[in-house]
Design an enzyme around this catalytic site. Structure first.
Site, PDB file in Angstrom:
ATOM      1  N   PRO A 291      -5.128  -2.290  -7.428  1.00  0.00           N
ATOM      2  CA  PRO A 291      -4.056  -3.289  -7.439  1.00  0.00           C
ATOM      3  C   PRO A 291      -2.984  -3.144  -6.356  1.00  0.00           C
ATOM      4  CG  PRO A 291      -3.675  -1.678  -9.148  1.00  0.00           C
ATOM      5  CD  PRO A 291      -5.000  -1.332  -8.522  1.00  0.00           C
ATOM      6  N   CYS A 292      -3.354  -3.386  -5.128  1.00  0.00           N
ATOM      7  CA  CYS A 292      -2.390  -3.324  -4.030  1.00  0.00           C
ATOM      8  C   CYS A 292      -1.332  -4.417  -4.153  1.00  0.00           C
ATOM      9  CB  CYS A 292      -3.106  -3.396  -2.682  1.00  0.00           C
ATOM     10  SG  CYS A 292      -4.167  -4.832  -2.475  1.00  0.00           S
ATOM     11  N   HIS A 293      -1.616  -5.467  -4.927  1.00  0.00           N
ATOM     12  CA  HIS A 293      -0.629  -6.540  -5.110  1.00  0.00           C
ATOM     13  C   HIS A 293       0.586  -6.073  -5.905  1.00  0.00           C
ATOM     14  CE1 HIS A 293      -3.161  -6.722  -8.722  1.00  0.00           C
ATOM     15  NE2 HIS A 293      -2.120  -7.270  -9.327  1.00  0.00           N
TER      16      HIS A 293
END
Length: 171
Positions: free
Chosen positions: A130-132
């Site tokens: 989950p880089c977001h």
């Protein structure tokens, strides 16, 4: 040359392209809208959408609010440092965010926010890693390969689904 596979399937936020290695480990997942690099296949890749049924099912569960953790074998290609950053991303709970600086300090690099940002930007497995969930120190949304609009939609969705005090969601 190792054989790998790719496939495409719909989500509520647009079509996703994914790739797996021969062992069935996810090596890439990108939203095709808003990115110029996501959907192309490599020279050794064969299209086989059926190989991605489990990935598609878990994404469907996520978008229905029935899954807060993905259970997929992952094999993102990257340096040791990138792997450490991506592992740290996996520890950020859905509906929460961290700054680049917070992640850097967590990794023992108090002045490493930019290095963490570069590793975050090269994450090949969007959403699942989950880089977001990483934002600027001032709380502002910063770059996202799928576009800031998609990042905002993902964060808003997760906050609605997983942080409203409803204890029925999966952990």
């Amino acid at each position: 040359m190792k054989t790998s596979f790719y496939g495409q399937f719909p989500t509520p936020l647009g079509t996703v392209a994914a790739a797996q290695d021969a062992a069935g480990r996810l090596t890439r997942l990108v939203f095709l809208a808003g990115t110029a690099k996501g959907g192309e296949q490599g020279p050794a890749e064969q299209r086989d959408d059926a190989r991605f049924d489990t990935v598609a099912l878990q994404l469907d569960d996520f978008f229905r609010g029935e899954r807060s953790r993905f259970d997929l074998p992952l094999a993102p290609a990257g340096t040791d440092f990138q792997q450490k950053v991506w592992a740290a991303l996996l520890q950020i709970p859905m509906g929460e965010t961290r700054s680049y600086g917070e992640l850097a300090r967590q990794l023992g690099l108090p002045h490493g926010a930019r290095a963490v940002g570069r590793a975050n930007a090269t994450n090949p497995i969007a959403l699942v890693i989950p880089c977001h969930r990483v934002i600027g120190a001032n709380g502002a949304l910063t770059g996202y390969a799928g576009g800031l609009g998609l990042k905002q939609q993902l964060l808003a969705f997760e906050q609605r689904q997983f942080t409203l005090g409803d204890e029925t969601w999966l952990r």
